[in-house]
Design a protein around this motif. Structure first.
Motif, PDB file in Angstrom:
ATOM      1  N   PHE A  15       0.838  -1.210   0.000  1.00 44.12           N
ATOM      2  CA  PHE A  15       0.000   0.000   0.000  1.00 44.12           C
ATOM      3  C   PHE A  15       0.865   1.249   0.000  1.00 44.12           C
ATOM      4  O   PHE A  15       0.612   2.195  -0.752  1.00 44.12           O
ATOM      5  CB  PHE A  15      -0.921   0.000   1.216  1.00 44.12           C
ATOM      6  CG  PHE A  15      -1.764   1.248   1.330  1.00 44.12           C
ATOM      7  CD1 PHE A  15      -2.951   1.368   0.623  1.00 44.12           C
ATOM      8  CD2 PHE A  15      -1.349   2.317   2.123  1.00 44.12           C
ATOM      9  CE1 PHE A  15      -3.724   2.520   0.711  1.00 44.12           C
ATOM     10  CE2 PHE A  15      -2.113   3.468   2.221  1.00 44.12           C
ATOM     11  CZ  PHE A  15      -3.301   3.568   1.509  1.00 44.12           C
ATOM     12  N   ALA A  16       1.893   1.267   0.852  1.00 48.56           N
ATOM     13  CA  ALA A  16       2.754   2.447   0.942  1.00 48.56           C
ATOM     14  C   ALA A  16       3.434   2.736  -0.389  1.00 48.56           C
ATOM     15  O   ALA A  16       3.483   3.886  -0.852  1.00 48.56           O
ATOM     16  CB  ALA A  16       3.803   2.251   2.041  1.00 48.56           C
ATOM     17  N   GLU A  17       3.948   1.689  -1.034  1.00 45.29           N
ATOM     18  CA  GLU A  17       4.630   1.868  -2.313  1.00 45.29           C
ATOM     19  C   GLU A  17       3.657   2.357  -3.384  1.00 45.29           C
ATOM     20  O   GLU A  17       3.978   3.259  -4.172  1.00 45.29           O
ATOM     21  CB  GLU A  17       5.267   0.561  -2.749  1.00 45.29           C
ATOM     22  CG  GLU A  17       6.436   0.126  -1.878  1.00 45.29           C
ATOM     23  CD  GLU A  17       6.927  -1.263  -2.251  1.00 45.29           C
ATOM     24  OE1 GLU A  17       6.380  -1.839  -3.219  1.00 45.29           O
ATOM     25  OE2 GLU A  17       7.848  -1.763  -1.586  1.00 45.29           O
ATOM     26  N   SER A  18       2.464   1.761  -3.421  1.00 43.54           N
ATOM     27  CA  SER A  18       1.485   2.127  -4.453  1.00 43.54           C
ATOM     28  C   SER A  18       1.027   3.569  -4.288  1.00 43.54           C
ATOM     29  O   SER A  18       0.945   4.334  -5.257  1.00 43.54           O
ATOM     30  CB  SER A  18       0.284   1.179  -4.394  1.00 43.54           C
ATOM     31  OG  SER A  18       0.682  -0.155  -4.612  1.00 43.54           O
ATOM     32  N   LEU A  19       0.713   3.946  -3.045  1.00 43.55           N
ATOM     33  CA  LEU A  19       0.246   5.305  -2.805  1.00 43.55           C
ATOM     34  C   LEU A  19       1.356   6.312  -3.084  1.00 43.55           C
ATOM     35  O   LEU A  19       1.116   7.358  -3.709  1.00 43.55           O
ATOM     36  CB  LEU A  19      -0.236   5.453  -1.363  1.00 43.55           C
ATOM     37  CG  LEU A  19      -0.727   6.842  -0.954  1.00 43.55           C
ATOM     38  CD1 LEU A  19      -1.851   7.308  -1.876  1.00 43.55           C
ATOM     39  CD2 LEU A  19      -1.193   6.844   0.502  1.00 43.55           C
ATOM     40  N   ALA A  20       2.569   6.003  -2.645  1.00 46.62           N
ATOM     41  CA  ALA A  20       3.681   6.921  -2.873  1.00 46.62           C
ATOM     42  C   ALA A  20       3.940   7.101  -4.364  1.00 46.62           C
ATOM     43  O   ALA A  20       4.173   8.222  -4.840  1.00 46.62           O
ATOM     44  CB  ALA A  20       4.934   6.410  -2.173  1.00 46.62           C
ATOM     45  N   ALA A  21       3.867   6.009  -5.117  1.00 46.51           N
ATOM     46  CA  ALA A  21       4.100   6.095  -6.560  1.00 46.51           C
ATOM     47  C   ALA A  21       3.014   6.920  -7.243  1.00 46.51           C
ATOM     48  O   ALA A  21       3.294   7.715  -8.146  1.00 46.51           O
ATOM     49  CB  ALA A  21       4.159   4.694  -7.154  1.00 46.51           C
ATOM     50  N   ALA A  22       1.768   6.746  -6.816  1.00 44.71           N
ATOM     51  CA  ALA A  22       0.666   7.503  -7.411  1.00 44.71           C
ATOM     52  C   ALA A  22       0.820   8.992  -7.123  1.00 44.71           C
ATOM     53  O   ALA A  22       0.627   9.844  -8.007  1.00 44.71           O
ATOM     54  CB  ALA A  22      -0.671   6.988  -6.869  1.00 44.71           C
ATOM     55  N   LEU A  23       1.188   9.335  -5.890  1.00 43.66           N
ATOM     56  CA  LEU A  23       1.373  10.739  -5.547  1.00 43.66           C
ATOM     57  C   LEU A  23       2.581  11.332  -6.269  1.00 43.66           C
ATOM     58  O   LEU A  23       2.571  12.514  -6.658  1.00 43.66           O
ATOM     59  CB  LEU A  23       1.557  10.888  -4.032  1.00 43.66           C
ATOM     60  CG  LEU A  23       0.324  10.614  -3.166  1.00 43.66           C
ATOM     61  CD1 LEU A  23       0.706  10.584  -1.684  1.00 43.66           C
ATOM     62  CD2 LEU A  23      -0.754  11.661  -3.408  1.00 43.66           C
ATOM     63  N   ALA A  24       3.627  10.529  -6.438  1.00 44.11           N
ATOM     64  CA  ALA A  24       4.835  11.019  -7.089  1.00 44.11           C
ATOM     65  C   ALA A  24       4.586  11.395  -8.548  1.00 44.11           C
ATOM     66  O   ALA A  24       5.361  12.163  -9.135  1.00 44.11           O
ATOM     67  CB  ALA A  24       5.932   9.964  -7.008  1.00 44.11           C
ATOM     68  N   ALA A  25       3.509  10.863  -9.137  1.00 51.13           N
ATOM     69  CA  ALA A  25       3.187  11.194 -10.531  1.00 51.13           C
ATOM     70  C   ALA A  25       2.622  12.597 -10.683  1.00 51.13           C
ATOM     71  O   ALA A  25       2.558  13.134 -11.793  1.00 51.13           O
ATOM     72  CB  ALA A  25       2.191  10.169 -11.082  1.00 51.13           C
ATOM     73  N   GLU A  26       2.216  13.204  -9.556  1.00 52.81           N
ATOM     74  CA  GLU A  26       1.700  14.577  -9.605  1.00 52.81           C
ATOM     75  C   GLU A  26       2.859  15.553  -9.791  1.00 52.81           C
ATOM     76  O   GLU A  26       3.896  15.414  -9.138  1.00 52.81           O
ATOM     77  CB  GLU A  26       0.952  14.909  -8.313  1.00 52.81           C
ATOM     78  CG  GLU A  26      -0.309  14.102  -8.099  1.00 52.81           C
ATOM     79  CD  GLU A  26      -1.359  14.395  -9.162  1.00 52.81           C
ATOM     80  OE1 GLU A  26      -1.597  15.593  -9.434  1.00 52.81           O
ATOM     81  OE2 GLU A  26      -1.924  13.430  -9.708  1.00 52.81           O
ATOM     82  N   PRO A  27       2.711  16.543 -10.661  1.00 53.75           N
ATOM     83  CA  PRO A  27       3.837  17.444 -10.962  1.00 53.75           C
ATOM     84  C   PRO A  27       4.283  18.309  -9.804  1.00 53.75           C
ATOM     85  O   PRO A  27       5.423  18.775  -9.783  1.00 53.75           O
ATOM     86  CB  PRO A  27       3.291  18.298 -12.116  1.00 53.75           C
ATOM     87  CG  PRO A  27       1.805  18.238 -11.975  1.00 53.75           C
ATOM     88  CD  PRO A  27       1.509  16.858 -11.473  1.00 53.75           C
ATOM     89  N   ASP A  28       3.396  18.542  -8.816  1.00 54.97           N
ATOM     90  CA  ASP A  28       3.760  19.435  -7.711  1.00 54.97           C
ATOM     91  C   ASP A  28       3.957  18.702  -6.394  1.00 54.97           C
ATOM     92  O   ASP A  28       3.944  19.313  -5.318  1.00 54.97           O
ATOM     93  CB  ASP A  28       2.702  20.520  -7.528  1.00 54.97           C
ATOM     94  CG  ASP A  28       1.334  19.955  -7.139  1.00 54.97           C
ATOM     95  OD1 ASP A  28       1.098  18.754  -7.396  1.00 54.97           O
ATOM     96  OD2 ASP A  28       0.514  20.706  -6.586  1.00 54.97           O
ATOM     97  N   VAL A  29       4.147  17.375  -6.442  1.00 58.25           N
ATOM     98  CA  VAL A  29       4.285  16.589  -5.218  1.00 58.25           C
ATOM     99  C   VAL A  29       5.601  15.828  -5.217  1.00 58.25           C
ATOM    100  O   VAL A  29       5.913  15.112  -6.169  1.00 58.25           O
ATOM    101  CB  VAL A  29       3.111  15.598  -5.055  1.00 58.25           C
ATOM    102  CG1 VAL A  29       3.323  14.734  -3.807  1.00 58.25           C
ATOM    103  CG2 VAL A  29       1.778  16.340  -4.952  1.00 58.25           C
ATOM    104  N   ASP A  30       6.369  15.985  -4.148  1.00 58.07           N
ATOM    105  CA  ASP A  30       7.530  15.151  -3.870  1.00 58.07           C
ATOM    106  C   ASP A  30       7.141  14.226  -2.733  1.00 58.07           C
ATOM    107  O   ASP A  30       6.587  14.673  -1.720  1.00 58.07           O
ATOM    108  CB  ASP A  30       8.736  15.993  -3.439  1.00 58.07           C
ATOM    109  CG  ASP A  30       9.300  16.815  -4.583  1.00 58.07           C
ATOM    110  OD1 ASP A  30       9.197  16.368  -5.735  1.00 58.07           O
ATOM    111  OD2 ASP A  30       9.833  17.903  -4.316  1.00 58.07           O
TER     112      ASP A  30
END
Length: 258
Positions: A15-30
């Protein structure tokens, strides 16, 4: 572009990896991820030293319930691992972060709606409670909202959370009244009890005999209407009584508290 630094804290690795990867795809999110409370605290401390503070923590409400992280292929966003020492409970982590880094906003991610735990999370300093299965767009709305000092709760939880907070305030008021009935010396003894000091340690700190400390402790329990030190400590915390400063000076002999 102002970038938002997010730390996902969840011991369910997939879950942590999936959510982090999805958020990382946003242009303004690290985004980074941690697999335990201690690992999250280390990430926060390291970010401070590097001058790259996190803005938002997404914390698993059930943090610490998974015995070990699932092994898998190399994730898109590495999950920082940590042992089981220190803060592992999700709500405890929220409180610790709120105390140590108040500028960081925390959002609790939960498997199910629970008004009581949501109220506890808000009392600990969380800015939101969100279902784990909510859409990514909903989660991003919450992340951006808490950075504007908004508080986010599912509408279905609102009535229950308000009821819990009202009840908690009532209990706090009663606890405060009971604590106010203590003498200054008894309040100091209570603060020592909250700090986890035993009778001998309290006696040494306050320059009293163990027998006198025992009498004070019995008086504290009687006035608070409880039958154990643990119950007295729980009531004291509800009343906002903190532990005595163990690093500070001891109370002077013959002072006003005697």
């Amino acid at each position: 572009m102002v970038r938002i630094r997010v730390l996902v804290v969840d011991d369910h690795r997939i879950f942590a990896e999936s959510l982090a990867a999805a958020l990382a795809a946003e242009p303004d999110v690290d985004v980074s991820a941690a697999g335990s409370g201690p690992a999250a605290l280390r990430c926060l401390e390291r970010a401070i030293t590097e001058g790259r503070r996190f803005d938002v923590l997404l914390v698993d409400a059930d943090l610490g319930s998974t015995a070990s992280a699932l092994q898998g292929t190399r994730p898109a966003v590495p999950v920082q691992e940590g042992n089981a020492d220190g803060l592992v409970d999700g709500i405890s982590l929220v409180a610790g972060v709120r105390s140590g880094q108040p500028a960081v906003r925390t959002v609790v991610l939960a498997e199910k709606d629970d008004p009581r735990r949501a109220a506890l999370a808000l009392q600990a300093g969380a800015s939101g409670w969100v279902a784990k299965d909510c859409s990514l767009s909903r989660l991003l709305t919450v992340i951006r909202g808490v950075l504007r000092d908004e508080t986010h709760l599912p509408p279905a939880l609102l009535t229950g959370v308000l009821r819990e907070l009202t009840a908690a305030r009532k209990h706090r008021t009663e606890s405060e009244r009971l604590v106010e009935s203590l003498t200054p010396r008894e309040r100091e003894v209570l603060r020592c009890m909250v700090a986890g000091l035993g009778r001998k340690a309290v006696a040494e700190r306050l320059f009293l005999s163990p027998h006198t400390v025992r009498t004070h402790m019995q008086n504290v329990l009687g006035k608070l209407g409880v039958h154990s030190t643990l119950a007295a400590v729980a009531l004291a915390r509800r009343a906002g009584v903190g532990p005595v400063d163990l690093a500070g000076d001891v109370v002077e002999r013959g002072g006003q508290l005697a």
